[in-house]
Design a protein around this motif. Structure first.
Motif, PDB file in Angstrom:
ATOM      1  N   SER A  11       0.852  -1.187   0.000  1.00 42.29           N
ATOM      2  CA  SER A  11       0.000   0.000   0.000  1.00 42.29           C
ATOM      3  C   SER A  11       0.892   1.242   0.000  1.00 42.29           C
ATOM      4  CB  SER A  11      -0.871   0.008   1.258  1.00 42.29           C
ATOM      5  OG  SER A  11      -1.524  -1.232   1.403  1.00 42.29           O
ATOM      6  N   HIS A  12       0.317   2.392  -0.379  1.00 41.10           N
ATOM      7  CA  HIS A  12       1.135   3.617  -0.431  1.00 41.10           C
ATOM      8  C   HIS A  12       0.433   4.824   0.197  1.00 41.10           C
ATOM      9  CE1 HIS A  12      -0.466   4.142  -4.849  1.00 41.10           C
ATOM     10  NE2 HIS A  12      -1.302   4.686  -3.987  1.00 41.10           N
ATOM     11  N   VAL A  13      -0.198   4.583   1.328  1.00 39.29           N
ATOM     12  CA  VAL A  13      -0.980   5.606   2.055  1.00 39.29           C
ATOM     13  C   VAL A  13      -0.135   6.866   2.363  1.00 39.29           C
ATOM     14  CG1 VAL A  13      -2.289   5.970   4.185  1.00 39.29           C
ATOM     15  CG2 VAL A  13      -2.186   3.681   3.171  1.00 39.29           C
ATOM     16  N   PRO A  14      -0.623   8.065   2.027  1.00 46.05           N
ATOM     17  CA  PRO A  14       0.183   9.270   2.277  1.00 46.05           C
ATOM     18  C   PRO A  14       0.482   9.513   3.754  1.00 46.05           C
ATOM     19  CG  PRO A  14      -2.039   9.834   1.496  1.00 46.05           C
ATOM     20  CD  PRO A  14      -1.873   8.365   1.323  1.00 46.05           C
ATOM     21  N   ALA A  15      -0.446   9.135   4.643  1.00 46.67           N
ATOM     22  CA  ALA A  15      -0.210   9.375   6.079  1.00 46.67           C
ATOM     23  C   ALA A  15       0.979   8.551   6.589  1.00 46.67           C
ATOM     24  CB  ALA A  15      -1.471   9.042   6.877  1.00 46.67           C
ATOM     25  N   ASP A  58      -0.295   8.134  -9.941  1.00 39.28           N
ATOM     26  CA  ASP A  58      -0.151   9.555  -9.644  1.00 39.28           C
ATOM     27  C   ASP A  58      -1.503  10.056  -9.125  1.00 39.28           C
ATOM     28  OD1 ASP A  58       1.358  12.227 -10.321  1.00 39.28           O
ATOM     29  OD2 ASP A  58      -0.672  12.458 -11.129  1.00 39.28           O
ATOM     30  N   HIS A  59      -1.460  10.908  -8.082  1.00 39.23           N
ATOM     31  CA  HIS A  59      -2.706  11.395  -7.472  1.00 39.23           C
ATOM     32  C   HIS A  59      -2.924  12.853  -7.874  1.00 39.23           C
ATOM     33  CE1 HIS A  59      -1.326   7.966  -5.081  1.00 39.23           C
ATOM     34  NE2 HIS A  59      -2.560   7.791  -4.693  1.00 39.23           N
ATOM     35  N   ALA A  60      -3.161  13.089  -9.150  1.00 38.45           N
ATOM     36  CA  ALA A  60      -3.380  14.453  -9.666  1.00 38.45           C
ATOM     37  C   ALA A  60      -2.209  15.369  -9.312  1.00 38.45           C
ATOM     38  CB  ALA A  60      -4.698  15.023  -9.152  1.00 38.45           C
ATOM     39  N   ASP A 124       4.898  11.536  -6.619  1.00 41.38           N
ATOM     40  CA  ASP A 124       4.184  11.800  -5.362  1.00 41.38           C
ATOM     41  C   ASP A 124       4.276  10.615  -4.402  1.00 41.38           C
ATOM     42  OD1 ASP A 124       2.148  10.011  -6.115  1.00 41.38           O
ATOM     43  OD2 ASP A 124       0.723  11.589  -6.638  1.00 41.38           O
ATOM     44  N   HIS A 125       3.405  10.629  -3.355  1.00 43.63           N
ATOM     45  CA  HIS A 125       3.483   9.597  -2.306  1.00 43.63           C
ATOM     46  C   HIS A 125       3.301   8.185  -2.858  1.00 43.63           C
ATOM     47  CE1 HIS A 125      -0.961  10.177  -2.410  1.00 43.63           C
ATOM     48  NE2 HIS A 125      -0.998   8.910  -2.055  1.00 43.63           N
ATOM     49  N   GLY A 126       2.588   8.082  -3.998  1.00 38.38           N
ATOM     50  CA  GLY A 126       2.386   6.759  -4.587  1.00 38.38           C
ATOM     51  C   GLY A 126       3.710   6.056  -4.844  1.00 38.38           C
ATOM     52  N   SER A 196      -8.058  -2.551   0.416  1.00 40.51           N
ATOM     53  CA  SER A 196      -9.384  -1.953   0.409  1.00 40.51           C
ATOM     54  C   SER A 196      -9.366  -0.568   1.057  1.00 40.51           C
ATOM     55  CB  SER A 196     -10.403  -2.864   1.111  1.00 40.51           C
ATOM     56  OG  SER A 196     -10.021  -3.168   2.421  1.00 40.51           O
ATOM     57  N   HIS A 197      -9.980   0.369   0.414  1.00 40.38           N
ATOM     58  CA  HIS A 197     -10.254   1.683   1.001  1.00 40.38           C
ATOM     59  C   HIS A 197     -11.188   2.475   0.107  1.00 40.38           C
ATOM     60  CE1 HIS A 197      -6.704   2.626  -1.505  1.00 40.38           C
ATOM     61  NE2 HIS A 197      -6.685   3.895  -1.179  1.00 40.38           N
ATOM     62  N   GLN A 198     -11.963   3.325   0.755  1.00 38.33           N
ATOM     63  CA  GLN A 198     -12.834   4.255   0.032  1.00 38.33           C
ATOM     64  C   GLN A 198     -12.768   5.580   0.766  1.00 38.33           C
ATOM     65  OE1 GLN A 198     -16.320   3.040  -1.847  1.00 38.33           O
ATOM     66  NE2 GLN A 198     -17.369   4.987  -1.666  1.00 38.33           N
ATOM     67  N   LEU A 199     -12.403   6.633   0.024  1.00 44.54           N
ATOM     68  CA  LEU A 199     -12.154   7.927   0.659  1.00 44.54           C
ATOM     69  C   LEU A 199     -13.336   8.878   0.560  1.00 44.54           C
ATOM     70  CD1 LEU A 199      -8.498   8.461  -0.639  1.00 44.54           C
ATOM     71  CD2 LEU A 199      -9.223   7.535   1.568  1.00 44.54           C
ATOM     72  N   GLN A 200     -14.379   8.460  -0.143  1.00 51.79           N
ATOM     73  CA  GLN A 200     -15.444   9.410  -0.429  1.00 51.79           C
ATOM     74  C   GLN A 200     -16.829   8.767  -0.357  1.00 51.79           C
ATOM     75  OE1 GLN A 200     -14.244   9.976  -4.609  1.00 51.79           O
ATOM     76  NE2 GLN A 200     -13.463   7.968  -4.109  1.00 51.79           N
ATOM     77  N   ILE A 243      -9.667  -0.186  -6.366  1.00 49.48           N
ATOM     78  CA  ILE A 243      -9.303  -0.470  -7.764  1.00 49.48           C
ATOM     79  C   ILE A 243      -7.795  -0.318  -7.992  1.00 49.48           C
ATOM     80  CG2 ILE A 243      -9.731   1.904  -8.563  1.00 49.48           C
ATOM     81  CD1 ILE A 243     -10.517  -1.306 -10.503  1.00 49.48           C
ATOM     82  N   GLU A 244      -7.104   0.380  -7.093  1.00 49.34           N
ATOM     83  CA  GLU A 244      -5.636   0.488  -7.218  1.00 49.34           C
ATOM     84  C   GLU A 244      -4.970  -0.889  -7.279  1.00 49.34           C
ATOM     85  OE1 GLU A 244      -5.021   4.738  -4.828  1.00 49.34           O
ATOM     86  OE2 GLU A 244      -4.352   2.898  -3.896  1.00 49.34           O
ATOM     87  N   LEU A 245      -5.666  -1.899  -6.761  1.00 55.36           N
ATOM     88  CA  LEU A 245      -5.057  -3.241  -6.726  1.00 55.36           C
ATOM     89  C   LEU A 245      -4.779  -3.822  -8.103  1.00 55.36           C
ATOM     90  CD1 LEU A 245      -7.007  -4.745  -3.710  1.00 55.36           C
ATOM     91  CD2 LEU A 245      -4.535  -4.406  -3.859  1.00 55.36           C
ATOM     92  N   PRO A 278      -5.978  -0.381  10.806  1.00 59.04           N
ATOM     93  CA  PRO A 278      -5.950   0.529   9.668  1.00 59.04           C
ATOM     94  C   PRO A 278      -4.639   1.293   9.610  1.00 59.04           C
ATOM     95  CG  PRO A 278      -6.908   1.662  11.531  1.00 59.04           C
ATOM     96  CD  PRO A 278      -6.373   0.340  12.041  1.00 59.04           C
ATOM     97  N   ALA A 279      -4.389   1.898   8.461  1.00 59.95           N
ATOM     98  CA  ALA A 279      -3.410   2.973   8.354  1.00 59.95           C
ATOM     99  C   ALA A 279      -4.183   4.103   7.688  1.00 59.95           C
ATOM    100  CB  ALA A 279      -2.221   2.560   7.510  1.00 59.95           C
ATOM    101  N   SER A 280      -4.473   5.131   8.439  1.00 64.96           N
ATOM    102  CA  SER A 280      -5.362   6.191   7.960  1.00 64.96           C
ATOM    103  C   SER A 280      -6.699   5.546   7.597  1.00 64.96           C
ATOM    104  CB  SER A 280      -4.701   6.951   6.810  1.00 64.96           C
ATOM    105  OG  SER A 280      -5.409   8.115   6.499  1.00 64.96           O
ATOM    106  N   ASN A 281      -7.121   5.633   6.339  1.00 56.63           N
ATOM    107  CA  ASN A 281      -8.420   5.047   5.944  1.00 56.63           C
ATOM    108  C   ASN A 281      -8.259   3.730   5.208  1.00 56.63           C
ATOM    109  OD1 ASN A 281     -10.191   7.447   6.633  1.00 56.63           O
ATOM    110  ND2 ASN A 281      -8.681   8.376   5.284  1.00 56.63           N
ATOM    111  N   THR A 282      -7.067   3.155   5.252  1.00 51.17           N
ATOM    112  CA  THR A 282      -6.718   2.089   4.313  1.00 51.17           C
ATOM    113  C   THR A 282      -6.263   0.818   5.013  1.00 51.17           C
ATOM    114  OG1 THR A 282      -6.057   3.802   2.754  1.00 51.17           O
ATOM    115  CG2 THR A 282      -5.172   1.616   2.354  1.00 51.17           C
ATOM    116  N   ALA A 283      -6.561  -0.318   4.379  1.00 56.53           N
ATOM    117  CA  ALA A 283      -6.016  -1.602   4.827  1.00 56.53           C
ATOM    118  C   ALA A 283      -4.648  -1.774   4.172  1.00 56.53           C
ATOM    119  CB  ALA A 283      -6.947  -2.734   4.401  1.00 56.53           C
TER     120      ALA A 283
HETATM  121  O1  LIG Z   1      -5.990   6.207   3.704  1.00 55.29           O
HETATM  122  C1  LIG Z   1      -5.916   7.351   3.256  1.00 55.29           C
HETATM  123  O2  LIG Z   1      -6.204   8.331   3.955  1.00 55.29           O
HETATM  124  C2  LIG Z   1      -5.469   7.586   1.849  1.00 55.29           C
HETATM  125  C3  LIG Z   1      -5.484   8.870   1.304  1.00 55.29           C
HETATM  126  C4  LIG Z   1      -5.030   9.084  -0.010  1.00 55.29           C
HETATM  127  C5  LIG Z   1      -4.567   8.017  -0.746  1.00 55.29           C
HETATM  128  O3  LIG Z   1      -4.087   8.184  -1.998  1.00 55.29           O
HETATM  129  C6  LIG Z   1      -4.567   6.733  -0.211  1.00 55.29           C
HETATM  130  O4  LIG Z   1      -4.113   5.718  -0.994  1.00 55.29           O
HETATM  131  C7  LIG Z   1      -5.003   6.525   1.089  1.00 55.29           C
END
Ligand SMILES: O=C(O)c1ccc(O)c(O)c1
Length: 293
Positions: A11-15, A58-60, A124-126, A196-200, A243-245, A278-283
């Motif tokens: 995973s590549h969570v920014p936090a 890339d995240h925009a 970026d963080h990715g 798995s994660h959903q940010l929105q 879907i990043e998977l 979790p790590a932030s919002n992500t597994a």
């Molecule tokens: O878990 C999160 O907060 C989070 C935020 C932005 C990302 O690009 C991501 O992959 C995870």
């Protein structure tokens, strides 16, 4: 001939990057996440490749809604860590490998995958968070990543995104490309993003540990069949960012695969497996596979 000897999935969570940069790795919340990478940092020191081919999204940052390449290969000599809103991460610049990257572009395009060639971009963080997880925290000015990196950006942000099948087949084409390079380089391929994660939206915060772990099992044992999973399953089961998977299938497609037929391939060895929520919002999921020759 160059050879792909191992693959890394993470995973590549920014936090995670922020926790590293702000010295929070020993806090109880983060300690559990980073404990899963202790083995990996040692493995990386003992198995440093000549080049890392790093698949990420890339995240925009380098791209935006103005320009959306499905697959973009970095052919530059170096890449600057991007400013994603809080200033650039204090990590070393990323050194590229223009010769191998250009060869892969030539070979993969001739195998009918249309790549965008990128001669200048910030990463970026990715890309930088997986490097930090695997190589540890390095000083921006005096440190250096252990080897050159070829960034390979995949659009998994703006629909339509590529299918798992297309990603898996692209991995096979990348393997052919690497194996036709005329210098004896040891190459690792990394697949990043997820799990798995959903940010929105109303389902923000979704995690599906059972689905994630089944994905890891299948990525190891039956990647060819896993490649048939349609988009809607990723989104329904693993959340909109799950879907990043599909990017992990690019790395797996470039590895040994017994379903490939009469190539003498053997199943890769699982050197390390880790999963944490979790790590932030992500597994967070993480695998290291080594090829057997
Ligand atoms: O878990 C999160 O907060 C989070 C935020 C932005 C990302 O690009 C991501 O992959 C995870």
């Amino acid at each position: 001939m160059a050879k792909i000897t191992a693959s890394v999935y993470t995973s590549h969570v920014p936090a995670i990057g922020a926790a590293l940069d702000l010295g929070k790795t020993q806090e109880p919340y983060w300690q559990k996440v980073f404990s899963g990478y202790e083995f990996s940092k040692q493995w990386m020191k003992e198995n440093t490749p000549d080049v890392i081919f790093l698949v990420y999204n890339d995240h925009a940052t380098a791209f935006s809604l103005e320009m959306i390449p499905t697959f973009a290969i970095g052919t530059a000599a170096e890449y600057t860590p991007a400013d994603e809103g809080w200033g650039p991460r204090p990590v070393p610049k990323v050194i590229g490998h223009p010769e191998l990257a250009s060869h892969i572009a030539q070979s993969v395009i001739q195998q009918d995958f249309d790549l965008t060639i990128v001669n200048k971009m910030d990463v970026d963080h990715g890309l930088t968070v997986p490097l930090s997880l695997m190589c540890g925290q390095l000083d921006k000015d005096t440190g250096a990543w252990p080897c050159p990196v070829i960034p390979f950006a995949v659009n998994v942000v703006q629909y339509p995104v590529p299918s798992g099948r297309r990603c898996f087949n692209l991995g096979r084409a990348i393997r052919n490309a690497v194996e036709s390079f005329d210098r004896p380089l040891n190459v690792h391929i990394w697949g990043t993003g997820g799990m798995s994660h959903q940010l929105q939206g109303p389902r923000a915060g979704l995690i599906n540990a059972e689905w994630d772990n089944r994905f890891l099992d299948r990525l190891i044992a039956e990647p060819e069949k896993l490649a048939d999973v349609p988009h809607i399953d990723y989104v329904r089961e693993a959340g909109s960012e799950g879907i990043e998977l599909v990017m992990w299938l690019i790395a797996r497609g470039a590895m040994s695969d017994v379903s490939r037929g009469a190539t003498g391939d053997k199943a890769p060895t699982v050197k390390h497996r880790f999963y944490h929520v979790p790590a932030s919002n992500t597994a967070v999921g993480h695998l290291i596979l080594e090829n057997n020759t």
